[in-house]
Design an enzyme around this catalytic site. Structure first.
Site, PDB file in Angstrom:
ATOM      1  N   SER A 215      -9.714  -3.153  -2.262  1.00  0.00           N
ATOM      2  CA  SER A 215      -8.454  -3.498  -2.909  1.00  0.00           C
ATOM      3  C   SER A 215      -7.963  -2.346  -3.791  1.00  0.00           C
ATOM      4  O   SER A 215      -7.801  -1.221  -3.314  1.00  0.00           O
ATOM      5  CB  SER A 215      -8.646  -4.801  -3.689  1.00  0.00           C
ATOM      6  OG  SER A 215      -7.427  -5.331  -4.117  1.00  0.00           O
ATOM      7  N   ASP A 435      -3.590  -9.841   5.669  1.00  0.00           N
ATOM      8  CA  ASP A 435      -3.989  -9.761   4.267  1.00  0.00           C
ATOM      9  C   ASP A 435      -2.754  -9.927   3.385  1.00  0.00           C
ATOM     10  O   ASP A 435      -1.733  -9.266   3.589  1.00  0.00           O
ATOM     11  CB  ASP A 435      -4.641  -8.397   4.024  1.00  0.00           C
ATOM     12  CG  ASP A 435      -5.221  -8.225   2.635  1.00  0.00           C
ATOM     13  OD1 ASP A 435      -4.920  -9.036   1.738  1.00  0.00           O
ATOM     14  OD2 ASP A 435      -5.976  -7.254   2.438  1.00  0.00           O
ATOM     15  N   HIS A 464      -8.912 -11.023   2.210  1.00  0.00           N
ATOM     16  CA  HIS A 464      -8.782  -9.780   1.447  1.00  0.00           C
ATOM     17  C   HIS A 464     -10.176  -9.358   1.026  1.00  0.00           C
ATOM     18  O   HIS A 464     -10.856 -10.053   0.266  1.00  0.00           O
ATOM     19  CB  HIS A 464      -7.902 -10.038   0.220  1.00  0.00           C
ATOM     20  CG  HIS A 464      -7.711  -8.844  -0.656  1.00  0.00           C
ATOM     21  ND1 HIS A 464      -6.956  -7.759  -0.275  1.00  0.00           N
ATOM     22  CD2 HIS A 464      -8.161  -8.565  -1.915  1.00  0.00           C
ATOM     23  CE1 HIS A 464      -6.944  -6.868  -1.246  1.00  0.00           C
ATOM     24  NE2 HIS A 464      -7.673  -7.327  -2.252  1.00  0.00           N
TER      25      HIS A 464
END
Length: 524
Positions: A215, A435, A464
């Site tokens: 991320s 995502d 994710h």
């Protein structure tokens, strides 16, 4: 709206399959460090901090300059963890980061070391760290308790009073952060955190480091690689931030993707009407969800769950579909059985902010508000949010208020660096097509910026954080890359959708996906 991105992925992978070869694994000890590096290395003292799950875990702390442009000035401290290598073939440190910004990385070291194949983990010192301001690093930011206490004003400002109440909240948070941390805030940001990584590399006595980021951690890794491309051995970026949108535009893209992911959840509920009794038409199920939201405006469930808290509760389902059965149970109990208790329980599990989360949110805002410019005129925000809300009502305004302290932030913004990099060894990127937190186009953009990198796509996946969460195809490609440095563009099928469970059955914490997402957290 993400289906065209799937087609784009197919075209990309069909027309540009690239074999990316790095140097062979290091089998000899690295060259002796320079005197300054030896001094830094000597100051890094590892002590045992084993847990039952991670019996070889070690801890240390590292002093870094608060202001890297004044290295002889004030220092701050980073908290570190390590799972040492055990193999004769040693490929150096592998730094891991869970994202955020604001995520604590200390627990991630043990998870990654245990989730990788034993022969791969044995070749690395897996290093976790709390970035500056986070967790056990000192000083730790905390801009004010109670910012997310229920019941907050409705996120959707349907009248001037509601908008004013939300503006007062976010302005007060920004002012509190400036009052509490005026000396530190100018030095909390991605570039400063990336420069910390270089100090850590020196302290580790490593000529090169490897990096595995999820991320926001993908952006932090890309910025470090831009600053020090010759110091990178391996670079794994999972669920990739779009470097072209840091950060205001990226959040608008999130709003659209989260709405699509929420619709996917509601369609799943409709497919399982035999369990949930909410209807077989996804549009009708969606209407019932928004009817629940409207009902909570008048009477918050358990005195805790109003519309904003409802969004907080269902937003994690956009990160990980393993939560869908529990969220569907709570929805059905409220809408069908008129029982609010499971909804309150779901809020307390998924949406309620623990006291420690005040630190992570404080760092989140400090980093995002400092990294790049945000609109300072609230009229610009209002126009953009209403325009986006008409297309994506699920999270647009909730996300706006989450980031809105940046409209009032007390430090001046920097200019986000261009992470384009032709000097970096090939990187491995991993991305699910659906995502929500980091939409697929971001991975395509990053791939184009990192010359020679390979992109592995989880086709049809919506979670994710996808590596080391149970997808064998993806995990094998990560392991092969860390073993040999060789990677190629590829597609992996998504894992099957979850099946309904009883309301009392929780996702086991030992499950790969659940364990990983417990470490990554939400919002980044």
């Amino acid at each position: 709206m993400l289906h065209p991105l799937k087609k784009r992925a197919a075209v990309l992978l069909a027309t540009s399959t690239v074999a990316a070869a790095l140097a062979s694994p290091v089998t000899a000890a690295p060259a002796a460090p320079a005197p300054a590096e030896r001094a830094a290395q000597a100051a890094l003292r590892w002590t045992g901090c084993a847990t039952p799950r991670y019996p070889t875990l070690q801890c240390a702390s590292l002093a870094v300059p608060l202001d890297h442009d004044r290295p002889a000035g004030r220092t701050i401290t980073l908290a570190l963890t390590r799972v040492p290598h055990t193999a004769k073939t040693f490929q150096g440190p592998l730094l891991v980061n869970p994202g955020g910004p604001g995520g604590s990385g200390r627990a991630l070291a043990g998870f990654v070391a245990s989730a990788l194949p034993k022969d791969v983990a044995a070749q690395y010192d897996v290093i976790g760290f709390d970035p500056r301001g986070v967790g056990k690093s000192e000083p730790a930011l905390d801009c004010g308790a109670g910012h997310f206490n229920p019941v907050r004003p409705d996120s959707v400002p349907q009248d001037a009073a509601t908008e004013r109440a939300n503006l007062d909240r976010v302005r007060a948070f920004a002012e509190s952060c400036g009052a509490r941390h005026a000396d530190v805030l100018p030095h909390i940001g991605t570039v400063s955190a990336a420069r910390d990584i270089e100090v850590l590399r020196t302290a580790l006595g490593a000529q090169r480091i490897s990096y595995f980021g999820y991320s926001y951690g993908t952006y932090l890794g890309a910025v470090y690689a831009k600053l020090h491309p010759g110091r990178v051995h391996r670079l794994v970026l999972d669920s990739v931030v779009d470097p072209n949108g840091v950060w205001y535009e990226d959040n608008l893209s999130q709003d659209l993707a989260f709405d699509a992911r929420h619709k996917a959840f509601l369609a799943w509920v409709a497919r399982h009407d035999a369990t949930y009794r909410l209807g077989t038409d996804p549009a009708a199920v969606e209407a019932r969800w928004y009817a629940m939201r409207q009902s909570l405006r008048g009477t918050p469930a358990g005195g805790k769950v109003g519309p904003s808290e409802l969004e907080d509760t269902y937003m994690p389902g956009g990160y990980y579909n393993g939560y869908w059965p529990n969220l569907a149970d709570a929805f059905a109990a409220y809408a069908v059985k008129k029982d609010p208790k499971p909804l309150v329980a779901a809020y307390e599990r998924f949406g309620a902010v623990e006291p420690s989360a005040g630190n992570s949110y404080s760092v989140y805002t400090a980093v995002q508000c400092r990294d790049s410019a945000w609109p300072r005129d609230w009229n610009d925000w209002r126009a953009d949010m209403w325009r986006t809300h008409t297309k994506a009502p699920f999270m647009t305004w909730n996300n706006a208020w989450y980031n809105a302290p940046c409209a009032f932030w007390p430090t001046e913004p920097l200019q986000a660096p261009d992470v384009t990099n032709a000097d970096l060894p090939p990187a491995l990127l991993l991305q699910a097509t659906d995502d929500a937190a980091t939409p697929f186009d971001g991975a395509v953009s990053m791939r184009e910026k990192l010359s020679g990198s390979a992109l592995v796509v989880e086709e049809g996946g919506g979670n994710h954080g996808i590596a080391l969460s149970g997808n064998k195809c993806l995990d094998e490609k990560v392991a092969a890359y860390l073993r040999t440095g060789q990677a190629a563009d590829a597609t992996c099928p998504a894992q099957p959708a979850p099946q309904p469970t009883t309301a009392t059955r929780a996702v086991p914490s030992s499950a790969g996906g659940a364990a990983l997402h417990g470490l990554l957290g939400f919002r980044g």
